[in-house]
Write a protein that holds these residues in place. Sequence first.
Motif, mmCIF file in Angstrom:
data_model
loop_
_atom_site.group_PDB
_atom_site.id
_atom_site.type_symbol
_atom_site.label_atom_id
_atom_site.label_comp_id
_atom_site.label_asym_id
_atom_site.label_seq_id
_atom_site.Cartn_x
_atom_site.Cartn_y
_atom_site.Cartn_z
ATOM 1 N N TYR A 53 26.302 -17.301 -11.437
ATOM 2 C CA TYR A 53 24.395 -16.648 -12.142
ATOM 3 C C TYR A 53 24.188 -18.018 -12.818
ATOM 4 O O TYR A 53 22.996 -17.676 -13.324
ATOM 5 C CB TYR A 53 25.740 -14.962 -12.796
ATOM 6 N N ALA A 54 24.699 -18.623 -13.324
ATOM 7 C CA ALA A 54 23.799 -19.398 -13.937
ATOM 8 C C ALA A 54 23.156 -20.597 -13.307
ATOM 9 O O ALA A 54 22.995 -20.663 -12.748
ATOM 10 C CB ALA A 54 25.029 -20.508 -14.748
ATOM 11 N N GLY A 55 22.614 -20.642 -14.353
ATOM 12 C CA GLY A 55 20.760 -21.641 -14.621
ATOM 13 C C GLY A 55 19.451 -21.367 -14.554
ATOM 14 O O GLY A 55 19.695 -20.789 -15.800
ATOM 15 N N ASN A 56 18.502 -21.933 -13.677
ATOM 16 C CA ASN A 56 17.289 -21.626 -14.331
ATOM 17 C C ASN A 56 16.377 -20.414 -14.134
ATOM 18 O O ASN A 56 16.311 -20.739 -12.554
ATOM 19 C CB ASN A 56 16.121 -23.013 -14.047
ATOM 20 N N TYR A 57 16.607 -19.219 -14.874
ATOM 21 C CA TYR A 57 15.518 -18.412 -14.793
ATOM 22 C C TYR A 57 14.237 -18.204 -15.114
ATOM 23 O O TYR A 57 14.199 -18.421 -16.153
ATOM 24 C CB TYR A 57 16.451 -17.639 -15.241
ATOM 25 N N THR A 58 13.379 -18.465 -13.933
ATOM 26 C CA THR A 58 11.962 -18.333 -14.623
ATOM 27 C C THR A 58 11.499 -17.310 -13.702
ATOM 28 O O THR A 58 11.384 -16.556 -13.444
ATOM 29 C CB THR A 58 10.931 -20.006 -13.681
ATOM 30 N N CYS A 59 10.248 -16.846 -15.467
ATOM 31 C CA CYS A 59 9.357 -15.710 -14.899
ATOM 32 C C CYS A 59 7.680 -15.655 -15.076
ATOM 33 O O CYS A 59 7.637 -17.084 -15.767
ATOM 34 C CB CYS A 59 9.843 -14.833 -15.870
ATOM 35 N N ILE A 60 6.612 -16.112 -14.082
ATOM 36 C CA ILE A 60 5.846 -15.970 -14.030
ATOM 37 C C ILE A 60 5.162 -14.530 -14.069
ATOM 38 O O ILE A 60 5.326 -13.884 -13.407
ATOM 39 C CB ILE A 60 5.321 -16.739 -12.294
ATOM 40 N N VAL A 61 3.840 -15.060 -15.277
ATOM 41 C CA VAL A 61 3.485 -13.724 -15.320
ATOM 42 C C VAL A 61 1.535 -13.819 -14.938
ATOM 43 O O VAL A 61 1.245 -14.967 -15.045
ATOM 44 C CB VAL A 61 3.524 -13.997 -16.967
ATOM 45 N N ASN A 62 0.770 -12.851 -14.234
ATOM 46 C CA ASN A 62 -0.081 -12.925 -13.964
ATOM 47 C C ASN A 62 -0.476 -11.719 -14.229
ATOM 48 O O ASN A 62 -0.243 -10.546 -14.811
ATOM 49 C CB ASN A 62 -0.404 -12.896 -12.161
ATOM 50 N N TYR A 63 -2.161 -11.679 -14.673
ATOM 51 C CA TYR A 63 -3.171 -10.697 -15.372
ATOM 52 C C TYR A 63 -3.838 -10.777 -15.767
ATOM 53 O O TYR A 63 -4.247 -12.297 -15.266
ATOM 54 C CB TYR A 63 -2.012 -9.806 -17.060
ATOM 55 N N THR A 64 -5.260 -10.099 -15.478
ATOM 56 C CA THR A 64 -6.031 -10.730 -15.721
ATOM 57 C C THR A 64 -7.196 -9.815 -16.830
ATOM 58 O O THR A 64 -7.179 -8.602 -17.843
ATOM 59 C CB THR A 64 -7.370 -9.935 -14.305
ATOM 60 N N LEU A 65 -7.704 -10.490 -17.846
ATOM 61 C CA LEU A 65 -8.588 -9.824 -19.501
ATOM 62 C C LEU A 65 -10.046 -10.920 -19.862
ATOM 63 O O LEU A 65 -10.184 -11.753 -19.671
ATOM 64 C CB LEU A 65 -7.545 -10.671 -20.062
ATOM 65 N N HIS A 66 -10.723 -9.786 -19.541
ATOM 66 C CA HIS A 66 -12.263 -10.036 -20.389
ATOM 67 C C HIS A 66 -12.320 -10.803 -18.772
ATOM 68 O O HIS A 66 -12.944 -11.314 -19.229
ATOM 69 C CB HIS A 66 -12.413 -10.930 -21.564
ATOM 70 N N ASN A 67 -12.257 -10.075 -17.836
ATOM 71 C CA ASN A 67 -12.793 -10.894 -15.957
ATOM 72 C C ASN A 67 -12.118 -12.517 -15.862
ATOM 73 O O ASN A 67 -12.690 -12.701 -15.020
ATOM 74 C CB ASN A 67 -14.439 -10.867 -16.562
ATOM 75 N N ARG A 68 -10.764 -13.256 -16.818
ATOM 76 C CA ARG A 68 -10.045 -14.174 -16.028
ATOM 77 C C ARG A 68 -9.247 -13.464 -15.901
ATOM 78 O O ARG A 68 -8.137 -12.972 -16.798
ATOM 79 C CB ARG A 68 -10.432 -14.892 -18.037
ATOM 80 N N SER A 69 -8.269 -14.921 -14.953
ATOM 81 C CA SER A 69 -7.225 -14.433 -14.347
ATOM 82 C C SER A 69 -6.538 -15.643 -15.261
ATOM 83 O O SER A 69 -6.293 -16.658 -15.710
ATOM 84 C CB SER A 69 -7.294 -14.866 -13.056
ATOM 85 N N HIS A 70 -5.143 -15.130 -15.632
ATOM 86 C CA HIS A 70 -4.655 -15.801 -16.746
ATOM 87 C C HIS A 70 -3.028 -16.186 -16.107
ATOM 88 O O HIS A 70 -2.657 -14.474 -15.599
ATOM 89 C CB HIS A 70 -4.208 -15.508 -17.620
ATOM 90 N N VAL A 71 -2.592 -16.764 -15.835
ATOM 91 C CA VAL A 71 -0.615 -17.544 -15.495
ATOM 92 C C VAL A 71 0.128 -18.224 -16.787
ATOM 93 O O VAL A 71 -0.817 -19.181 -17.328
ATOM 94 C CB VAL A 71 -1.042 -18.046 -14.183
#
Length: 573
Positions: A217-235
């Motif tokens: 289970y060792a390794g690199n854990y990556t979370c990618i967050v996506n959301y929209t705020l004030h009509n802009r998409s953010h990552v």
Amino acid sequence: MVLNPWLFILCNTAAIFSFSGTSPSSENHQSDSCYDWGVYDAKSLQIYDGELGKLTCPLFSEARYNYSTSLASGLSLLWYWIRQGQDLEEPIDFRLPDNRILKERDVVWFQPSAVNDSGLYICMLRNSTFCQRVAVPLSVLQKDPSSCVSSKMKHNKMMIPLETKGDLHCPDIEGYYPPSLQPSIRWYKDCQPLKDKSFEKEVIGDRIVIYIMRKDYAGNYTCIVNYTLHNRSHVLTRTTTVRVVGMPSKRKPVIHHPNKDQEVVKVSLGDTAELLCHVYFPFLMNSPTEAWWTVDGKKLEPFTTERYQLSSSFESTELDDRTIKILLKIMHFTEEDLKHNYVCFAKNNEGEVSSQAFLKLRVTYTMELACGLGITLFIVVSLVIVYHVYWLELVLLYRANFGTDEANTDGKEYDVYISYARNAEEEEFVLLTLRAVLENEFGYKVCIFDRDSLPGGTITDETLNFIKKSRRIIVLLSPNYLLQGTQELLELKAGISNMALTGSIRVVLVQYKAVKNTSAVKELKRACSALTVIKWRGEKASDLNCKFWKQIHVALPVKRDLRPKASCEKLLS
């Protein structure tokens, strides 16, 4: 008298900040008397290209003063930046029509960031009396090809003990979106998508719960967050490197050397005695790992005395178990040193252990050692003498059994080309003696121009062609050789040139008669200074087993299928 509240702030910030600069000085003063605290590397920011990022001014976050109080005191916050690879300081324009870079209180937002945004960002807090500034580095990175991360990005780190439960959160996403917003979060391990739930781990929104930690289970854990705020998409992309460590232990250190069986260390008077303290530390979370030597109860430190020298090494296993080795060297050991007590100590949070080293004088066998050295010296000298006397025989023996026949690899027609002065005496020697031995006894294919050239040809072209087709060229040196015409000189120059430039032929110098002035011909002078000259000794060289013919044989190509006859046949009448 009423003091400006920022006078207190500016005068006391030196004790609060920990920037790369040490303290304000005359060298740090700008022309407008602005205190420059240098580059604050602790707040350096890395952002992925095309993702949302925010840069906070350390003058507020580290000094613990809020933005509103600063403005109420008559101070203004100004932002400047220096583009990556440049030296010019420019003001940041927050009024661009695309609103990609915005200022919100003491934060600069990049929505989204671009590679060209990399550089040094400077926030300046000032009024007409006081000024204070600090720079923060920003790097905008592109993800590696076919990867969800960049190898240049600094990841968060986390240790989880084996067989225990671990709770891994998506880091550094607070403040990027309001709590009421529910973003989409996808998890990856080493850039491979993770299932939402398995037997031993489960993905729950912005965290992963590992119920039983395993090595794989060792390794690199990556979370990618996506959301929209004030009509802009953010990552947002965040990565945590998880390392598996040993199971929680309640064990003390284990001393391997000196061991419990009271292992005796043998020492010699006058020599350097070496005592090893070898300690194994099982993994223990947040526990110190310390080992040391004592002499008669006193802890040894480096450079305690000139006679005691300490050196240490450190090793860590995959599960973060540790091994420490401390080598104690006692220089010029004496009988008095035998009376001291040498004890190895080690401790962690579970306790302290120790083990004593016991020393004993080593018995030296002087007579046996002297005899051994004498026999070794005799063998070495004998081998040197044998090689010096019989080196030609040894080389020939090696060539006969292991040498490679050049005729199998270079495609040349002749083994040797003979260059000599065209007079009756030397021509007789070449044809009746030298050629006869090389062809009939050694089995070489010999090229002699006057014998093998066809009538009507050009002398220069045929001479160069014969030399090109030969593996060796024997130059028969004599006073007459230097007095001859251009063909001998052509043969000599062609052989030397091919040997020096291409290595396709080797020149063998044979002295038929002594030559007093070899410097008259430049090529011959160079050849004599670089090559060994084989001397013909007349009657003394009449035996095939003499030194002359062995030297000739060694200088010529290997012929494993044909060897010289071991006879005492006389070659001269």
